[in-house]
Design a protein around this motif. Structure first.
Motif, short mmCIF file in Angstrom:
data_model
loop_
_atom_site.label_atom_id
_atom_site.label_comp_id
_atom_site.label_asym_id
_atom_site.label_seq_id
_atom_site.Cartn_x
_atom_site.Cartn_y
_atom_site.Cartn_z
N LEU A 103 0.83 -1.21 0.00
CA LEU A 103 0.00 0.00 0.00
C LEU A 103 0.87 1.26 0.00
O LEU A 103 0.53 2.26 -0.65
N ASP A 104 2.01 1.22 0.70
CA ASP A 104 2.95 2.35 0.65
C ASP A 104 3.51 2.53 -0.75
O ASP A 104 3.69 3.66 -1.22
N TYR A 105 3.79 1.41 -1.43
CA TYR A 105 4.29 1.49 -2.82
C TYR A 105 3.26 2.17 -3.71
O TYR A 105 3.60 3.04 -4.54
N CYS A 106 1.99 1.80 -3.55
CA CYS A 106 0.93 2.40 -4.37
C CYS A 106 0.79 3.89 -4.07
O CYS A 106 0.50 4.69 -4.97
N LEU A 107 1.01 4.26 -2.82
CA LEU A 107 0.91 5.67 -2.43
C LEU A 107 1.99 6.50 -3.12
O LEU A 107 1.74 7.65 -3.51
N GLU A 108 3.17 5.91 -3.30
CA GLU A 108 4.31 6.65 -3.86
C GLU A 108 4.45 6.48 -5.37
O GLU A 108 5.27 7.16 -5.99
N ASN A 109 3.69 5.59 -5.98
CA ASN A 109 3.81 5.34 -7.43
C ASN A 109 2.44 5.49 -8.08
O ASN A 109 1.55 4.65 -7.91
N GLU A 110 2.29 6.55 -8.83
CA GLU A 110 0.99 6.90 -9.39
C GLU A 110 0.55 5.93 -10.48
O GLU A 110 1.31 5.56 -11.36
N GLY B 144 -5.88 3.92 3.78
CA GLY B 144 -6.97 4.10 2.83
C GLY B 144 -7.26 5.57 2.58
O GLY B 144 -7.45 6.00 1.44
N LYS B 145 -7.28 6.37 3.66
CA LYS B 145 -7.50 7.81 3.53
C LYS B 145 -6.38 8.46 2.73
O LYS B 145 -6.61 9.31 1.85
N ALA B 146 -5.14 8.06 3.01
CA ALA B 146 -3.99 8.64 2.31
C ALA B 146 -4.06 8.35 0.81
O ALA B 146 -3.83 9.25 -0.02
N LEU B 147 -4.40 7.12 0.44
CA LEU B 147 -4.51 6.76 -0.98
C LEU B 147 -5.64 7.54 -1.66
O LEU B 147 -5.50 7.99 -2.80
#
Length: 462
Positions: free
Chosen positions: A233-240, A266-269
């Motif tokens: 999930l952190d990877y998805c947050l940093e890679n559009e 979830g909120k961050a994403l």
């Protein structure tokens, strides 16, 4: 082998985009995009399959070491793709062939009309089946760590199941359910604390396949008990990837610390908009005590409360439910459908969309609904009536959802799928299973499922 479709064309047009159906048929009469673009990666076990219906197969270590993309593009899977391109029916896909021969919409037809498949169907006319392709729908399991022992699960997927089998052995059914021999201390999977070449291949392959993904789904075990889930999930947050829907399966009966972290990520994403949609998919097959029996270790009240807490805490979101429909789902299906309906009525107007799916359980056969007497179809007919009375696209039910309930009725009534000997054997196995379940886990089948009293007693005499 060529064959004439038994599904009325108007039924196909009502459930899917008929253009997608026609485009897939032009590739071949048995083409299914899931074989190319949909994959589940069981990394702890080193296994894979494309679509849920075929059995998983082992990814040879030499293949994945030479090419990390082999966690999807195995030599075996390519052989099945070739069969489809030639118009043959791969045996591992028999579930869909059976549905189509009964005149019902199959998952194959639905898969060819998914947003991750329908736009490129034409290119398959030029394919041979030997090509490596990037998946677009990826479901990944990093770990078998789990806090539940669901009735149809097994020790290679649930650590809780493994503990039980190590202590008591498998169940003494005719199929020797979950009765496999452990060789010394050797486990049927790689522990999360150990080096795993399949997880290593996943992280190598992820940057390459990530831009092509449309759905990324994490499953388990219980995914929120694995460190890799939060890392992903952190990877998805940093890679559009603006076209990506990120989904995590969960039983939602998890520690508060993990639950709070779900909401936080979830909120961050959602707020950063690095992806298109973040969605939780929750596994639930009934309500109340019947849910807790079929999914041993589940706390229905905790589950329900966390559902409401999540929906109230999250901004625009989607929440899905997977109902793996089996004998422990039948008596309570209407209450479960009403639960989904109440959620839709409350949260859909807030731009929080509730979805659900009702796949049919095939294994173990003693928990499949085709072992039940025909009168039990009344629970599904009552549910169908309720859904038809509340059919609308705002906060009610869709035609496809209703059609899937009809499909379950056809499956329940299709006794031709079993020989008389098999039907007798699997009914005896159900009694053996629930009696052993009650003894091991301190449950009481007939108190929990009074609807099955006569059926249970009949099976007991076999």
């Amino acid at each position: 082998m060529k064959y004439e479709s038994k599904i009325p064309r108007e039924n196909i047009a009502a459930a899917t985009n008929i253009k997608s159906y026609d485009a897939a048929q032009q590739v071949s009469e048995t083409f299914c995009a899931a074989k190319w673009y949909m994959v589940t990666m069981h990394l702890a076990q080193g296994e894979t399959h494309s679509c849920y219906h075929p059995w998983t197969h082992k990814v040879p270590l030499e293949e994945v070491q030479a090419n990390p993309g082999a966690i999807h593009n195995t030599i075996y899977k390519k052989s099945q793709r070739k069969l489809m391109l030639e118009g043959e029916r791969p045996k591992e896909c028999e579930y869909c062939w059976k549905m189509e021969d009964l005149g019902h919409i199959s998952d194959r037809i639905i898969r060819n009309d998914e947003r991750w498949s329908r736009d490129d169907l034409k290119i398959h006319q030029e394919m041979t089946g030997d090509e490596d392709v990037y998946p677009r729908y990826v479901e990944v399991s990093f770990s078998t760590t789990c806090n539940l022992k669901c009735s149809y699960c097994n020790p290679t997927v649930s650590s809780k199941w493994l503990e039980e089998v190590q202590k008591y052995g498998g169940y003494p059914t005719s199929t020797l359910f979950n009765h496999f021999a452990l060789k010394g201390d050797k486990l049927p999977y790689i522990k999360e604390s150990e080096h795993n070449p399949y997880i290593e291949a996943f992280w190598k392959y992820l940057p390459e396949m990530y831009p092509h993904l449309r759905v990324l789904r994490v499953t388990g075990g219980e995914p929120f008990l694995s460190k890799h889930t939060f890392k992903l999930l952190d990877y998805c947050l940093e890679n559009e990837n603006k076209n990506l829907t990120v989904v995590v399966n969960s039983n939602l009966c998890i520690p508060d610390e993990s639950f709070n972290k779900i909401v936080e990520q979830g909120k961050a994403l959602t707020e950063k908009k690095s992806i298109q949609v973040f969605q939780l998919f929750l596994s639930i097959d009934a309500t109340g005590a019947q849910a807790e029996y079929g999914r041993n270790g589940l706390d229905w009240n905790q589950f329900k409360n966390n559902v409401y807490k999540y929906l109230n805490a999250m901004p625009d979101c989607r929440l899905g439910f997977t109902v793996t429909f089996n004998v422990f789902s039948v008596p309570d299906i209407l209450n479960l459908i009403k639960f989904f309906h109440e959620l839709r009525k409350e949260f859909n107007p807030q731009n929080k969309f509730i979805t659900f799916d009702t796949p049919f359980l095939r294994y173990p056969p003693h928990q499949a609904i085709n072992i039940l007497p025909d009168e039990f179809v009344s629970y599904l007919k009552e549910t169908q009536t309720y859904m038809e009375e509340n059919k609308n696209y705002v906060d009610g039910f869709t035609q496809l959802e209703i059609d899937k309930i009809k499909r379950l009725q056809a499956l329940m009534l299709d006794k031709n799928s079993l020989t008389p000997e098999q039907l007798t054997t699997y009914r005896k196995d159900l009694v053996i299973f629930v009696d052993e379940h009650d003894k091991r886990r301190g449950t009481n089948f007939l108190e929990t499922f009074p609807e099955y009293k006569n059926f249970y007693e009949m099976c007991k005499t076999l």
